[in-house]
Design a protein around this motif. Structure first.
Motif, PDB file in Angstrom:
ATOM      1  N   HIS A   1      17.697  73.826 -31.504  1.00 43.91           N
ATOM      2  CA  HIS A   1      19.245  73.655 -30.491  1.00 43.91           C
ATOM      3  C   HIS A   1      19.703  74.269 -30.984  1.00 43.91           C
ATOM      4  CE1 HIS A   1      21.192  72.634 -26.572  1.00 43.91           C
ATOM      5  NE2 HIS A   1      21.339  74.230 -27.180  1.00 43.91           N
TER       6      HIS A   1
ATOM      7  N   HIS B   1      21.742  78.207 -30.786  1.00 46.80           N
ATOM      8  CA  HIS B   1      21.941  80.194 -30.207  1.00 46.80           C
ATOM      9  C   HIS B   1      22.154  80.963 -31.522  1.00 46.80           C
ATOM     10  CE1 HIS B   1      21.850  78.264 -26.436  1.00 46.80           C
ATOM     11  NE2 HIS B   1      22.768  77.780 -26.799  1.00 46.80           N
TER      12      HIS B   1
ATOM     13  N   HIS C   1      18.233  74.153 -21.116  1.00 48.66           N
ATOM     14  CA  HIS C   1      19.151  73.745 -21.195  1.00 48.66           C
ATOM     15  C   HIS C   1      19.841  73.123 -19.618  1.00 48.66           C
ATOM     16  CE1 HIS C   1      20.149  75.496 -24.224  1.00 48.66           C
ATOM     17  NE2 HIS C   1      21.175  75.779 -24.664  1.00 48.66           N
TER      18      HIS C   1
ATOM     19  N   HIS D   1      19.695  70.025 -23.997  1.00 48.67           N
ATOM     20  CA  HIS D   1      20.725  68.175 -24.242  1.00 48.67           C
ATOM     21  C   HIS D   1      20.052  66.916 -23.155  1.00 48.67           C
ATOM     22  CE1 HIS D   1      24.452  71.003 -25.616  1.00 48.67           C
ATOM     23  NE2 HIS D   1      23.473  72.553 -24.592  1.00 48.67           N
TER      24      HIS D   1
ATOM     25  N   ASP E   1      23.890  73.381 -31.832  1.00 51.35           N
ATOM     26  CA  ASP E   1      23.902  73.794 -30.725  1.00 51.35           C
ATOM     27  C   ASP E   1      24.383  75.462 -31.474  1.00 51.35           C
ATOM     28  OD1 ASP E   1      23.795  74.828 -27.850  1.00 51.35           O
ATOM     29  OD2 ASP E   1      25.446  73.249 -27.440  1.00 51.35           O
ATOM     30  N   ASP E   2      25.569  75.616 -31.245  1.00 59.27           N
ATOM     31  CA  ASP E   2      26.380  76.817 -31.803  1.00 59.27           C
ATOM     32  C   ASP E   2      27.352  76.731 -32.679  1.00 59.27           C
ATOM     33  OD1 ASP E   2      26.086  78.116 -28.711  1.00 59.27           O
ATOM     34  OD2 ASP E   2      26.719  76.576 -28.341  1.00 59.27           O
TER      35      ASP E   2
HETATM   36 ZN   LIG Z   1      22.744  75.366 -26.300  1.00 61.48          ZN
END
Ligand SMILES: [Zn+2]
Length: 352
Positions: free
Chosen positions: A17, A19, A197, A223, A280-281
Protein backbone atom coordinates in the motif's frame (compact mmCIF):
# COMPACT_ATOMS: atom_id res chain seq x y z
CA UNK A 1 23.55 -5.88 20.44
CA UNK A 2 20.41 -6.36 18.33
CA UNK A 3 17.43 -4.66 19.98
CA UNK A 4 13.83 -5.46 19.04
CA UNK A 5 13.72 -2.15 17.14
CA UNK A 6 16.86 -3.12 15.20
CA UNK A 7 15.38 -6.55 14.51
CA UNK A 8 12.23 -4.98 13.08
CA UNK A 9 14.22 -2.48 11.05
CA UNK A 10 16.31 -5.27 9.49
CA UNK A 11 13.42 -7.67 8.92
CA UNK A 12 12.85 -8.24 5.17
CA UNK A 13 9.66 -6.51 4.06
CA UNK A 14 7.21 -6.08 1.24
CA UNK A 15 5.23 -2.92 0.82
CA UNK A 16 1.90 -3.12 -1.00
CA UNK A 17 0.00 0.00 0.00
CA UNK A 18 2.33 2.61 -1.36
CA UNK A 19 1.38 5.62 -3.50
CA UNK A 20 4.11 6.25 -6.03
CA UNK A 21 4.18 10.03 -5.70
CA UNK A 22 4.65 9.67 -1.94
CA UNK A 23 7.86 7.67 -2.39
CA UNK A 24 9.48 10.96 -3.39
CA UNK A 25 11.92 12.25 -0.81
CA UNK A 26 11.28 15.74 0.57
CA UNK A 27 14.59 16.93 -0.91
CA UNK A 28 13.61 15.69 -4.37
CA UNK A 29 10.15 17.26 -4.00
CA UNK A 30 11.68 20.67 -3.25
CA UNK A 31 14.26 20.27 -6.05
CA UNK A 32 11.64 19.27 -8.65
CA UNK A 33 9.36 22.11 -7.55
CA UNK A 34 12.29 24.46 -8.18
CA UNK A 35 12.97 22.88 -11.58
CA UNK A 36 9.37 23.41 -12.73
CA UNK A 37 8.66 26.68 -10.94
CA UNK A 38 5.98 25.13 -8.73
CA UNK A 39 5.41 27.28 -5.68
CA UNK A 40 5.38 25.39 -2.39
CA UNK A 41 4.01 26.86 0.85
CA UNK A 42 7.53 26.48 2.29
CA UNK A 43 10.72 24.74 1.26
CA UNK A 44 11.31 23.51 4.81
CA UNK A 45 10.31 19.83 4.91
CA UNK A 46 9.60 20.19 8.64
CA UNK A 47 6.70 22.52 7.84
CA UNK A 48 5.82 21.24 4.38
CA UNK A 49 3.95 18.21 5.65
CA UNK A 50 1.65 19.33 8.47
CA UNK A 51 -1.97 18.22 8.11
CA UNK A 52 -5.06 18.52 10.26
CA UNK A 53 -6.83 15.57 8.63
CA UNK A 54 -7.15 13.31 5.60
CA UNK A 55 -8.77 15.97 3.41
CA UNK A 56 -6.01 18.48 4.09
CA UNK A 57 -3.41 15.85 3.26
CA UNK A 58 -5.15 15.09 -0.05
CA UNK A 59 -4.61 18.69 -1.18
CA UNK A 60 -0.86 18.31 -0.59
CA UNK A 61 -0.89 14.92 -2.28
CA UNK A 62 -2.33 16.43 -5.44
CA UNK A 63 0.28 19.22 -5.37
CA UNK A 64 3.07 16.62 -5.48
CA UNK A 65 1.85 15.56 -8.93
CA UNK A 66 2.60 19.08 -10.20
CA UNK A 67 6.34 18.54 -9.88
CA UNK A 68 6.44 15.32 -11.97
CA UNK A 69 6.36 16.61 -15.53
CA UNK A 70 9.23 15.01 -17.43
CA UNK A 71 9.92 11.27 -17.82
CA UNK A 72 13.23 11.76 -16.01
CA UNK A 73 11.41 13.23 -12.99
CA UNK A 74 9.34 10.07 -12.66
CA UNK A 75 12.37 7.84 -13.21
CA UNK A 76 14.38 9.76 -10.59
CA UNK A 77 11.62 9.42 -7.99
CA UNK A 78 11.28 5.70 -8.74
CA UNK A 79 14.99 5.03 -8.28
CA UNK A 80 15.42 7.22 -5.20
CA UNK A 81 12.33 5.76 -3.53
CA UNK A 82 13.68 2.22 -3.80
CA UNK A 83 17.14 3.28 -2.62
CA UNK A 84 15.61 4.69 0.57
CA UNK A 85 13.31 1.70 1.04
CA UNK A 86 16.00 -0.92 0.67
CA UNK A 87 17.85 0.58 3.63
CA UNK A 88 14.80 -0.33 5.71
CA UNK A 89 14.56 -3.95 4.55
CA UNK A 90 12.36 -3.43 1.47
CA UNK A 91 12.47 -6.47 -0.83
CA UNK A 92 9.35 -6.03 -3.00
CA UNK A 93 6.88 -3.18 -3.54
CA UNK A 94 3.64 -2.43 -5.29
CA UNK A 95 2.84 1.11 -6.36
CA UNK A 96 -0.49 2.85 -6.62
CA UNK A 97 -0.45 5.49 -9.30
CA UNK A 98 -3.23 7.90 -10.28
CA UNK A 99 -2.86 8.58 -14.02
CA UNK A 100 -5.88 10.91 -13.84
CA UNK A 101 -3.87 13.59 -12.00
CA UNK A 102 -1.25 13.53 -14.75
CA UNK A 103 -3.72 13.30 -17.63
CA UNK A 104 -5.41 16.44 -16.25
CA UNK A 105 -1.99 18.13 -16.58
CA UNK A 106 -1.71 17.24 -20.27
CA UNK A 107 0.25 14.00 -20.10
CA UNK A 108 -0.94 10.75 -21.67
CA UNK A 109 -1.44 7.47 -19.80
CA UNK A 110 1.73 6.08 -21.41
CA UNK A 111 3.66 9.30 -20.54
CA UNK A 112 3.16 8.37 -16.89
CA UNK A 113 3.30 4.59 -16.92
CA UNK A 114 6.31 4.02 -19.17
CA UNK A 115 8.87 6.13 -17.26
CA UNK A 116 7.48 4.66 -14.05
CA UNK A 117 8.17 1.16 -15.36
CA UNK A 118 11.60 2.09 -16.65
CA UNK A 119 12.56 3.79 -13.35
CA UNK A 120 11.33 0.87 -11.25
CA UNK A 121 13.04 -1.63 -13.58
CA UNK A 122 16.33 0.25 -13.17
CA UNK A 123 15.80 0.20 -9.41
CA UNK A 124 15.09 -3.54 -9.52
CA UNK A 125 18.32 -4.14 -11.47
CA UNK A 126 20.28 -2.04 -8.99
CA UNK A 127 18.70 -3.03 -5.67
CA UNK A 128 16.92 -6.33 -6.36
CA UNK A 129 13.54 -4.96 -5.30
CA UNK A 130 10.81 -6.39 -7.54
CA UNK A 131 7.64 -4.43 -8.24
CA UNK A 132 4.15 -4.33 -9.71
CA UNK A 133 1.94 -1.34 -10.50
CA UNK A 134 -1.71 -0.87 -9.54
CA UNK A 135 -3.56 1.92 -11.33
CA UNK A 136 -5.79 3.77 -8.89
CA UNK A 137 -9.12 5.41 -9.63
CA UNK A 138 -9.27 8.89 -8.13
CA UNK A 139 -12.68 9.09 -6.44
CA UNK A 140 -12.75 12.86 -6.90
CA UNK A 141 -13.51 11.99 -10.54
CA UNK A 142 -16.73 10.41 -11.84
CA UNK A 143 -17.64 6.77 -12.38
CA UNK A 144 -17.53 7.41 -16.14
CA UNK A 145 -13.97 8.74 -15.81
CA UNK A 146 -13.04 5.58 -13.92
CA UNK A 147 -14.37 3.45 -16.77
CA UNK A 148 -12.33 5.53 -19.22
CA UNK A 149 -9.25 4.87 -17.09
CA UNK A 150 -9.80 1.09 -17.25
CA UNK A 151 -10.22 1.41 -21.04
CA UNK A 152 -6.88 3.23 -21.19
CA UNK A 153 -5.29 0.37 -19.27
CA UNK A 154 -6.72 -2.11 -21.78
CA UNK A 155 -5.51 0.02 -24.72
CA UNK A 156 -2.00 0.25 -23.19
CA UNK A 157 -1.27 -3.17 -21.68
CA UNK A 158 1.98 -3.46 -19.71
CA UNK A 159 2.97 -6.75 -18.03
CA UNK A 160 3.91 -5.05 -14.76
CA UNK A 161 0.60 -3.16 -14.49
CA UNK A 162 -1.53 -5.81 -12.86
CA UNK A 163 -4.33 -4.25 -10.87
CA UNK A 164 -6.93 -1.57 -10.28
CA UNK A 165 -7.47 0.26 -7.01
CA UNK A 166 -9.37 3.33 -5.82
CA UNK A 167 -8.27 6.09 -3.49
CA UNK A 168 -8.88 9.72 -2.54
CA UNK A 169 -12.45 10.72 -1.64
CA UNK A 170 -15.47 11.80 -3.67
CA UNK A 171 -16.17 15.54 -3.96
CA UNK A 172 -18.58 15.04 -1.01
CA UNK A 173 -15.73 13.61 1.10
CA UNK A 174 -17.01 10.02 0.90
CA UNK A 175 -15.51 6.66 0.00
CA UNK A 176 -18.64 5.65 -2.00
CA UNK A 177 -17.14 2.52 -3.62
CA UNK A 178 -20.50 1.80 -5.30
CA UNK A 179 -19.89 4.74 -7.63
CA UNK A 180 -17.07 2.81 -9.32
CA UNK A 181 -18.61 -0.66 -9.46
CA UNK A 182 -18.86 -0.65 -13.25
CA UNK A 183 -15.18 0.26 -13.70
CA UNK A 184 -14.20 -2.50 -11.30
CA UNK A 185 -16.35 -5.07 -13.11
CA UNK A 186 -14.68 -4.07 -16.37
CA UNK A 187 -11.23 -4.40 -14.79
CA UNK A 188 -12.10 -7.81 -13.37
CA UNK A 189 -13.23 -9.03 -16.79
CA UNK A 190 -9.95 -7.74 -18.26
CA UNK A 191 -8.05 -10.00 -15.85
CA UNK A 192 -6.84 -7.27 -13.50
CA UNK A 193 -6.49 -7.80 -9.75
CA UNK A 194 -8.58 -5.51 -7.55
CA UNK A 195 -8.08 -3.55 -4.36
CA UNK A 196 -9.81 -0.53 -2.79
CA UNK A 197 -9.31 2.05 -0.07
CA UNK A 198 -12.34 1.52 2.19
CA UNK A 199 -13.24 1.76 5.86
CA UNK A 200 -10.33 4.08 6.56
CA UNK A 201 -11.45 6.78 9.00
CA UNK A 202 -14.14 7.53 11.56
CA UNK A 203 -16.09 9.21 8.78
CA UNK A 204 -16.37 5.91 6.90
CA UNK A 205 -18.36 2.77 7.68
CA UNK A 206 -18.04 -0.99 7.64
CA UNK A 207 -20.57 -0.90 4.81
CA UNK A 208 -17.80 0.31 2.46
CA UNK A 209 -15.67 -2.70 3.33
CA UNK A 210 -18.66 -5.02 2.85
CA UNK A 211 -19.40 -3.48 -0.55
CA UNK A 212 -15.78 -3.85 -1.66
CA UNK A 213 -15.72 -7.49 -0.58
CA UNK A 214 -19.10 -8.55 -1.91
CA UNK A 215 -19.92 -6.26 -4.80
CA UNK A 216 -16.56 -5.15 -6.16
CA UNK A 217 -15.01 -8.57 -5.48
CA UNK A 218 -11.68 -7.14 -4.39
CA UNK A 219 -8.66 -9.38 -3.84
CA UNK A 220 -7.53 -7.27 -0.91
CA UNK A 221 -8.50 -4.20 1.09
CA UNK A 222 -6.53 -1.01 1.72
CA UNK A 223 -7.03 0.17 5.32
CA UNK A 224 -10.39 -1.46 6.08
CA UNK A 225 -10.22 -0.60 9.79
CA UNK A 226 -13.99 -0.18 10.05
CA UNK A 227 -14.42 -3.89 9.34
CA UNK A 228 -14.25 -4.33 13.11
CA UNK A 229 -17.69 -2.72 13.41
CA UNK A 230 -19.21 -5.72 11.61
CA UNK A 231 -18.30 -9.01 13.41
CA UNK A 232 -19.82 -11.16 10.64
CA UNK A 233 -17.62 -9.46 8.10
CA UNK A 234 -14.54 -9.98 10.30
CA UNK A 235 -15.34 -13.71 10.47
CA UNK A 236 -15.80 -13.88 6.71
CA UNK A 237 -12.57 -11.98 5.98
CA UNK A 238 -10.67 -14.24 8.38
CA UNK A 239 -12.09 -17.36 6.76
CA UNK A 240 -11.23 -16.14 3.27
CA UNK A 241 -7.76 -14.96 4.39
CA UNK A 242 -8.62 -11.63 2.76
CA UNK A 243 -5.55 -9.37 3.01
CA UNK A 244 -5.75 -5.96 4.68
CA UNK A 245 -3.01 -3.51 3.68
CA UNK A 246 -2.77 -1.41 6.84
CA UNK A 247 -0.75 1.75 7.33
CA UNK A 248 -0.23 2.48 11.04
CA UNK A 249 1.49 5.88 11.03
CA UNK A 250 -1.00 7.41 8.57
CA UNK A 251 -3.87 6.67 11.02
CA UNK A 252 -2.24 8.89 13.62
CA UNK A 253 -2.47 11.79 11.17
CA UNK A 254 -5.62 11.12 9.13
CA UNK A 255 -7.72 9.82 12.04
CA UNK A 256 -5.81 11.03 15.10
CA UNK A 257 -5.70 7.46 16.45
CA UNK A 258 -2.98 6.60 18.94
CA UNK A 259 -0.69 3.64 18.27
CA UNK A 260 -1.53 1.43 21.26
CA UNK A 261 -2.50 -2.24 21.69
CA UNK A 262 -6.12 -1.04 21.47
CA UNK A 263 -5.64 0.48 17.98
CA UNK A 264 -7.90 -0.95 15.30
CA UNK A 265 -4.93 -2.48 13.46
CA UNK A 266 -3.86 -4.28 16.65
CA UNK A 267 -7.41 -5.55 17.11
CA UNK A 268 -7.54 -6.73 13.48
CA UNK A 269 -4.32 -8.70 14.01
CA UNK A 270 -5.73 -10.08 17.25
CA UNK A 271 -8.90 -11.11 15.39
CA UNK A 272 -6.78 -13.24 13.06
CA UNK A 273 -7.11 -11.07 9.96
CA UNK A 274 -4.34 -11.25 7.34
CA UNK A 275 -2.85 -7.81 7.99
CA UNK A 276 0.24 -6.54 6.23
CA UNK A 277 1.89 -3.18 6.86
CA UNK A 278 2.89 -0.30 4.56
CA UNK A 279 3.62 3.43 4.65
CA UNK A 280 0.74 4.67 2.46
CA UNK A 281 2.31 8.10 1.85
CA UNK A 282 5.82 8.02 3.24
CA UNK A 283 6.98 11.54 2.37
CA UNK A 284 3.81 13.24 3.54
CA UNK A 285 3.51 11.34 6.80
CA UNK A 286 7.28 11.50 7.41
CA UNK A 287 7.51 7.76 7.70
CA UNK A 288 9.18 4.87 5.89
CA UNK A 289 8.67 1.13 5.89
CA UNK A 290 11.37 0.74 8.55
CA UNK A 291 9.55 3.10 10.91
CA UNK A 292 6.22 1.32 10.38
CA UNK A 293 7.84 -1.88 11.66
CA UNK A 294 10.36 -0.44 14.11
CA UNK A 295 8.12 2.08 15.87
CA UNK A 296 4.51 1.24 15.08
CA UNK A 297 4.52 -2.54 15.60
CA UNK A 298 5.95 -2.48 19.15
CA UNK A 299 3.50 0.34 20.04
CA UNK A 300 0.66 -1.87 18.78
CA UNK A 301 1.92 -4.65 21.03
CA UNK A 302 3.16 -6.86 18.16
CA UNK A 303 5.79 -9.48 19.07
CA UNK A 304 8.57 -10.85 16.83
CA UNK A 305 6.66 -13.92 15.65
CA UNK A 306 3.69 -11.75 14.64
CA UNK A 307 6.00 -9.26 12.92
CA UNK A 308 7.40 -12.10 10.82
CA UNK A 309 3.88 -13.24 9.98
CA UNK A 310 2.98 -9.68 8.94
CA UNK A 311 6.01 -9.68 6.64
CA UNK A 312 4.90 -13.01 5.15
CA UNK A 313 1.31 -11.75 4.82
CA UNK A 314 2.68 -9.12 2.46
CA UNK A 315 4.00 -11.83 0.14
CA UNK A 316 0.67 -13.70 0.24
CA UNK A 317 -1.23 -10.52 -0.62
CA UNK A 318 1.06 -9.40 -3.46
CA UNK A 319 -0.21 -9.27 -7.04
CA UNK A 320 2.99 -10.75 -8.52
CA UNK A 321 3.18 -14.29 -9.93
CA UNK A 322 3.62 -17.44 -7.86
CA UNK A 323 7.27 -17.95 -8.88
CA UNK A 324 8.20 -14.51 -7.58
CA UNK A 325 6.26 -15.17 -4.36
CA UNK A 326 8.12 -18.46 -3.90
CA UNK A 327 11.45 -16.68 -4.35
CA UNK A 328 10.45 -14.01 -1.84
CA UNK A 329 9.35 -16.65 0.67
CA UNK A 330 12.68 -18.45 0.52
CA UNK A 331 14.59 -15.17 0.70
CA UNK A 332 12.54 -14.03 3.73
CA UNK A 333 12.90 -17.40 5.46
CA UNK A 334 16.69 -17.31 5.08
CA UNK A 335 16.85 -13.73 6.36
CA UNK A 336 14.51 -14.53 9.28
CA UNK A 337 16.74 -17.43 10.31
CA UNK A 338 19.88 -15.30 10.30
CA UNK A 339 18.16 -12.44 12.15
CA UNK A 340 16.49 -14.72 14.69
CA UNK A 341 19.85 -16.28 15.56
CA UNK A 342 21.30 -12.82 16.22
CA UNK A 343 18.24 -11.62 18.11
CA UNK A 344 18.02 -14.67 20.36
CA UNK A 345 21.74 -14.61 21.07
CA UNK A 346 21.59 -10.93 22.01
CA UNK A 347 18.37 -11.38 24.02
CA UNK A 348 20.24 -13.95 26.13
CA UNK A 349 23.31 -11.77 26.65
CA UNK A 350 22.16 -9.87 29.80
CA UNK A 351 21.59 -13.17 31.56
CA UNK A 352 25.00 -14.65 30.69
ZN1 LIG B 1 -3.49 4.86 0.52
Amino acid sequence: MLSYADYLQLLPKTELHCHFTSTMTAELFVALAGKHGVELPTSDPAHLFAYADLREFLVGFELAHDVLRDPEDIEAVALEGVRVGVEAGLRYREYYVNPQYFIARGMSYADVIDPLISGLSAAEAQYGVGFRIVVAVNRAESGAEAIRLVELMAENPRPSVVGLGMDDLTPEGLEAPERFAEAFALARSAGLRLTAHVGETDRSEAHSVRFAMHDLGVDRIDHGYRVLDDPDLVAEARERRLPFCATPVSTTICSDWQLTPDHRIARMIEAGLAVNVSTDDAMFFRTDIGREFREALPALGVDAATARRIAFNGIDAAFCDDDQKARLRSQFTAEFTALDALFQRDALLPED
